[in-house]
Design a protein around this motif. Structure first.
Motif, PDB file in Angstrom:
ATOM      1  N   GLN A 219      48.149  41.840  36.482  1.00 58.79           N
ATOM      2  CA  GLN A 219      48.979  41.323  37.255  1.00 58.79           C
ATOM      3  C   GLN A 219      49.123  42.093  38.676  1.00 58.79           C
ATOM      4  O   GLN A 219      49.454  41.408  39.625  1.00 58.79           O
ATOM      5  CB  GLN A 219      50.521  41.477  36.573  1.00 58.79           C
ATOM      6  N   ASN A 220      48.779  43.391  38.681  1.00 55.94           N
ATOM      7  CA  ASN A 220      48.741  44.193  39.768  1.00 55.94           C
ATOM      8  C   ASN A 220      47.122  44.079  40.771  1.00 55.94           C
ATOM      9  O   ASN A 220      47.232  44.802  41.749  1.00 55.94           O
ATOM     10  CB  ASN A 220      49.292  45.589  39.518  1.00 55.94           C
ATOM     11  N   ALA A 221      46.551  43.266  40.185  1.00 54.35           N
ATOM     12  CA  ALA A 221      45.314  43.362  40.619  1.00 54.35           C
ATOM     13  C   ALA A 221      45.063  42.621  42.343  1.00 54.35           C
ATOM     14  O   ALA A 221      46.055  41.991  42.456  1.00 54.35           O
ATOM     15  CB  ALA A 221      44.079  42.488  39.916  1.00 54.35           C
ATOM     16  N   PRO A 222      44.480  42.964  43.136  1.00 53.95           N
ATOM     17  CA  PRO A 222      44.267  42.236  44.467  1.00 53.95           C
ATOM     18  C   PRO A 222      43.931  40.991  44.329  1.00 53.95           C
ATOM     19  O   PRO A 222      43.521  40.324  43.121  1.00 53.95           O
ATOM     20  CB  PRO A 222      43.142  43.264  44.986  1.00 53.95           C
ATOM     21  N   ARG A 223      44.382  40.125  45.238  1.00 50.14           N
ATOM     22  CA  ARG A 223      44.339  38.644  45.177  1.00 50.14           C
ATOM     23  C   ARG A 223      43.334  38.172  45.888  1.00 50.14           C
ATOM     24  O   ARG A 223      42.957  36.964  45.966  1.00 50.14           O
ATOM     25  CB  ARG A 223      45.589  38.115  45.452  1.00 50.14           C
ATOM     26  N   ASN A 224      42.217  39.073  46.463  1.00 51.49           N
ATOM     27  CA  ASN A 224      41.114  38.754  47.284  1.00 51.49           C
ATOM     28  C   ASN A 224      39.951  39.054  46.684  1.00 51.49           C
ATOM     29  O   ASN A 224      39.040  39.077  47.418  1.00 51.49           O
ATOM     30  CB  ASN A 224      41.329  39.324  48.692  1.00 51.49           C
ATOM     31  N   LEU A 225      39.792  39.164  45.503  1.00 47.93           N
ATOM     32  CA  LEU A 225      38.414  39.566  44.947  1.00 47.93           C
ATOM     33  C   LEU A 225      37.747  38.215  44.673  1.00 47.93           C
ATOM     34  O   LEU A 225      38.409  37.173  44.339  1.00 47.93           O
ATOM     35  CB  LEU A 225      38.759  40.260  43.505  1.00 47.93           C
ATOM     36  N   PRO A 226      36.322  38.314  44.383  1.00 50.47           N
ATOM     37  CA  PRO A 226      35.518  36.989  44.311  1.00 50.47           C
ATOM     38  C   PRO A 226      35.966  36.752  42.657  1.00 50.47           C
ATOM     39  O   PRO A 226      36.446  37.623  41.742  1.00 50.47           O
ATOM     40  CB  PRO A 226      34.169  37.594  44.111  1.00 50.47           C
ATOM     41  N   ALA A 227      35.938  35.427  42.302  1.00 49.67           N
ATOM     42  CA  ALA A 227      36.504  34.840  41.003  1.00 49.67           C
ATOM     43  C   ALA A 227      36.016  35.517  39.859  1.00 49.67           C
ATOM     44  O   ALA A 227      36.648  36.063  38.873  1.00 49.67           O
ATOM     45  CB  ALA A 227      36.571  33.545  40.840  1.00 49.67           C
ATOM     46  N   TYR A 231      39.776  40.172  37.029  1.00 50.89           N
ATOM     47  CA  TYR A 231      40.229  39.969  35.677  1.00 50.89           C
ATOM     48  C   TYR A 231      41.366  38.802  35.414  1.00 50.89           C
ATOM     49  O   TYR A 231      41.268  38.407  34.700  1.00 50.89           O
ATOM     50  CB  TYR A 231      40.938  41.404  35.292  1.00 50.89           C
ATOM     51  N   ARG A 232      41.905  38.449  36.705  1.00 50.72           N
ATOM     52  CA  ARG A 232      43.051  37.740  36.688  1.00 50.72           C
ATOM     53  C   ARG A 232      42.210  36.136  36.222  1.00 50.72           C
ATOM     54  O   ARG A 232      42.818  35.458  35.246  1.00 50.72           O
ATOM     55  CB  ARG A 232      43.714  37.390  37.676  1.00 50.72           C
ATOM     56  N   ARG A 233      41.343  35.894  36.941  1.00 53.16           N
ATOM     57  CA  ARG A 233      40.681  34.607  36.771  1.00 53.16           C
ATOM     58  C   ARG A 233      40.144  34.683  35.438  1.00 53.16           C
ATOM     59  O   ARG A 233      40.133  33.462  34.735  1.00 53.16           O
ATOM     60  CB  ARG A 233      39.660  34.373  37.914  1.00 53.16           C
ATOM     61  N   GLN A 234      39.421  35.623  34.923  1.00 55.89           N
ATOM     62  CA  GLN A 234      38.629  35.598  33.749  1.00 55.89           C
ATOM     63  C   GLN A 234      39.751  35.631  32.422  1.00 55.89           C
ATOM     64  O   GLN A 234      39.649  34.833  31.612  1.00 55.89           O
ATOM     65  CB  GLN A 234      38.030  36.856  33.588  1.00 55.89           C
ATOM     66  N   VAL A 235      41.019  36.235  32.811  1.00 62.01           N
ATOM     67  CA  VAL A 235      42.169  35.916  31.762  1.00 62.01           C
ATOM     68  C   VAL A 235      42.429  34.506  31.880  1.00 62.01           C
ATOM     69  O   VAL A 235      42.640  33.901  30.798  1.00 62.01           O
ATOM     70  CB  VAL A 235      43.317  36.804  32.171  1.00 62.01           C
ATOM     71  N   GLU A 236      42.802  33.769  32.953  1.00 58.58           N
ATOM     72  CA  GLU A 236      43.015  32.663  32.964  1.00 58.58           C
ATOM     73  C   GLU A 236      42.156  31.416  32.389  1.00 58.58           C
ATOM     74  O   GLU A 236      42.681  30.441  31.758  1.00 58.58           O
ATOM     75  CB  GLU A 236      43.347  32.001  34.548  1.00 58.58           C
ATOM     76  N   THR A 237      40.918  31.917  32.479  1.00 54.62           N
ATOM     77  CA  THR A 237      40.161  30.748  32.024  1.00 54.62           C
ATOM     78  C   THR A 237      39.524  31.313  30.626  1.00 54.62           C
ATOM     79  O   THR A 237      38.610  30.704  29.900  1.00 54.62           O
ATOM     80  CB  THR A 237      38.714  30.626  32.838  1.00 54.62           C
ATOM     81  N   HIS A 238      40.213  32.296  30.071  1.00 55.82           N
ATOM     82  CA  HIS A 238      39.877  32.620  28.686  1.00 55.82           C
ATOM     83  C   HIS A 238      38.319  33.252  28.543  1.00 55.82           C
ATOM     84  O   HIS A 238      37.931  32.620  27.722  1.00 55.82           O
ATOM     85  CB  HIS A 238      40.289  31.643  27.731  1.00 55.82           C
ATOM     86  N   SER A 239      37.935  33.747  29.363  1.00 56.02           N
ATOM     87  CA  SER A 239      36.497  34.255  29.305  1.00 56.02           C
ATOM     88  C   SER A 239      35.576  33.233  29.496  1.00 56.02           C
ATOM     89  O   SER A 239      34.227  33.179  29.041  1.00 56.02           O
ATOM     90  CB  SER A 239      36.181  35.087  28.093  1.00 56.02           C
ATOM     91  N   ASN A 240      36.131  32.031  30.152  1.00 51.27           N
ATOM     92  CA  ASN A 240      35.118  31.047  30.298  1.00 51.27           C
ATOM     93  C   ASN A 240      34.912  30.582  31.721  1.00 51.27           C
ATOM     94  O   ASN A 240      34.943  29.002  32.130  1.00 51.27           O
ATOM     95  CB  ASN A 240      35.563  29.768  29.220  1.00 51.27           C
ATOM     96  N   LEU A 241      35.031  31.361  32.814  1.00 49.25           N
ATOM     97  CA  LEU A 241      35.204  30.993  34.035  1.00 49.25           C
ATOM     98  C   LEU A 241      33.735  30.109  34.575  1.00 49.25           C
ATOM     99  O   LEU A 241      33.855  29.130  35.115  1.00 49.25           O
ATOM    100  CB  LEU A 241      35.264  32.501  34.794  1.00 49.25           C
ATOM    101  N   ASN A 242      32.633  30.834  33.951  1.00 49.59           N
ATOM    102  CA  ASN A 242      31.282  29.979  34.286  1.00 49.59           C
ATOM    103  C   ASN A 242      30.548  30.207  32.698  1.00 49.59           C
ATOM    104  O   ASN A 242      31.221  30.892  31.795  1.00 49.59           O
ATOM    105  CB  ASN A 242      30.436  30.996  35.042  1.00 49.59           C
ATOM    106  N   THR A 243      29.515  29.560  32.572  1.00 45.29           N
ATOM    107  CA  THR A 243      28.890  29.548  31.155  1.00 45.29           C
ATOM    108  C   THR A 243      28.720  31.135  30.663  1.00 45.29           C
ATOM    109  O   THR A 243      28.040  32.024  31.390  1.00 45.29           O
ATOM    110  CB  THR A 243      27.331  29.145  31.373  1.00 45.29           C
ATOM    111  N   PRO A 244      29.457  31.339  29.617  1.00 42.94           N
ATOM    112  CA  PRO A 244      29.340  32.722  28.893  1.00 42.94           C
ATOM    113  C   PRO A 244      28.252  32.846  27.966  1.00 42.94           C
ATOM    114  O   PRO A 244      27.537  31.797  27.819  1.00 42.94           O
ATOM    115  CB  PRO A 244      30.661  32.844  28.167  1.00 42.94           C
ATOM    116  N   PRO A 245      28.056  33.919  27.499  1.00 41.97           N
ATOM    117  CA  PRO A 245      26.928  34.102  26.602  1.00 41.97           C
ATOM    118  C   PRO A 245      27.321  33.773  25.288  1.00 41.97           C
ATOM    119  O   PRO A 245      27.434  34.641  24.562  1.00 41.97           O
ATOM    120  CB  PRO A 245      26.327  35.818  26.615  1.00 41.97           C
ATOM    121  N   VAL A 246      27.005  32.614  25.076  1.00 47.53           N
ATOM    122  CA  VAL A 246      27.605  31.945  23.592  1.00 47.53           C
ATOM    123  C   VAL A 246      27.034  32.818  22.523  1.00 47.53           C
ATOM    124  O   VAL A 246      27.554  33.176  21.475  1.00 47.53           O
ATOM    125  CB  VAL A 246      27.236  30.551  23.630  1.00 47.53           C
ATOM    126  N   PHE A 247      25.522  32.859  22.524  1.00 45.87           N
ATOM    127  CA  PHE A 247      24.984  33.429  21.397  1.00 45.87           C
ATOM    128  C   PHE A 247      25.372  34.965  21.212  1.00 45.87           C
ATOM    129  O   PHE A 247      25.744  35.189  19.929  1.00 45.87           O
ATOM    130  CB  PHE A 247      23.274  33.535  21.683  1.00 45.87           C
TER     131      PHE A 247
END
Length: 369
Positions: A219-227, A231-247
């Protein structure tokens, strides 16, 4: 029984050995995941099945560690190296007071270099003058109450040094790189604001990095970081912001199941790991200085046993004969040389017994010449 006998004698510093039961399940999954009917290599990261994989893996880690509810569990890419930058980008950028870092070996030096790009850093203790053969005692440390956070590496894989306590102040956020001993023993995770660990030591193959992060940090992380680095964006997308390493994440799931169901939790895993390391250290200590441990006795690692022999020629002969005998991965890190036996979770007690017997035979052979 191992599908490949050489896997049982893999003492590599990373990627490390995986349990046979996991390897057998992975072999099946590459052809056909039973509940899906597809190869694990071709299942969509947007499928309901993979959502359940992420959820179960997260819950297993929470159970193994007794993780408090206000922590997020993330499965990220980029290895620990990406975390060297993400942590200070999140917790140090724009801060007036320096973050405090320990300089305890090869990997902590790399962490410090990256942190300095983002803000002020104070090296609170360095083992350089001692040749990185020891770790700080509590009496040697003077923490500032104003530091944005304290960072240390719990286990130095190159030098074979491991903390047996949690250093720092409880009123200053702790950050720890646990890449080489994560889930190898119990951990009071609630004392940390952020823990990160790449998987290719104790918990899976290369390709995924586990991050445990307190919600307050998110919650205290800067808001101008690349997505991708937020960490905020990674939390929001449940580690699925982009194609994760499924295997890789699926294999971590299998390892956490093994830890819970076959091993019976981290207390049991720690006991097995201590038995393995004690076998090796008894061999080294009882060798009349033929084998020489790198680190001081008080700081020896249960994960990486680094040692030397009296001459480089003997080290070469040792490694050559070990390879002929079926051992793999015993060469020391390129930064240090010597010999290193990495005895991560997936390596069995029987494998260590085989290695100690080889070490005893080699020493006897050389003493007779």
């Amino acid at each position: 029984m191992s599908t490949n006998p050489k896997n049982t004698l893999n003492f590599s510093g990373g990627p490390g050995a995986l349990p046979d039961v996991v390897l057998n399940q992975v072999q099946q999954a590459i052809i056909n995941v039973p509940e899906v009917g597809l190869s694990i290599l071709g299942i969509s990261h947007r499928s309901a099945w993979f959502e359940n994989v992420v959820r179960e893996t997260e819950n297993n880690i929470r159970t193994l560690l007794g993780l408090p509810a206000d922590y997020h569990v993330l499965f990220l890419q980029g290895g620990a190296t990406q975390q060297f930058s993400m942590v200070p980008m999140t917790m140090l950028r724009g801060k007036k007071h320096p973050a405090e870092y320990f300089d305890t070996g090869y990997w902590s030096r790399k962490v410090i270099t990256e942190a300095m790009r983002e803000g002020p850093v104070r090296v609170i203790w360095s083992g350089e003058k001692a040749g990185y053969r020891c770790l700080p005692t509590e009496e040697e440390l003077d923490f500032s109450p104003h530091a944005p956070y304290i960072h240390y590496v719990s286990n130095e894989t190159v030098e074979g040094l491991q903390f047996d306590r949690i250093p720092g102040r409880d009123d200053v956020p702790r950050v720890c790189d646990m890449s080489s001993d994560f889930l190898s023993r119990p951990c009071d995770a609630g004392k940390f604001s952020l823990i990160y660990a790449h998987a290719q030591k104790n918990i899976g193959p290369a390709g995924v990095t586990i991050v445990l992060i307190r919600d307050e940090v998110v919650q205290n992380a800067p808001r101008n970081l690349p997505a991708f680095l937020d960490y905020r964006r990674q939390v929001e997308t449940h580690s699925n912001l982009n194609t994760p390493p499924v295997f890789a994440i699926y294999v971590v799931l299998l390892v956490t199941r093994w830890l819970l169901r076959d091993i019976g939790g981290l207390e049991n895993m720690a006991q097995i790991n201590r038995q393995k390391s004690q076998l090796l250290y008894r061999m080294i200590d009882g060798s009349d200085d033929f084998y020489r441990n790198w680190g001081d006795t008080a700081f020896r690692s249960d994960m990486n046993v680094a040692f030397t022999l009296p001459t480089k020629a003997l080290e070469t002969a040792f490694l050559d004969q070990a390879a002929e005998a079926g051992f793999s991965g015993l060469g020391g890190h390129r930064a240090l040389g010597g010999v290193r036996a990495s005895i991560y979770n997936g390596l069995t007690l029987e494998a260590v017994e085989t290695l100690t017997q080889f070490m005893d035979d080699f020493r006897t052979q050389q003493r007779r010449q």
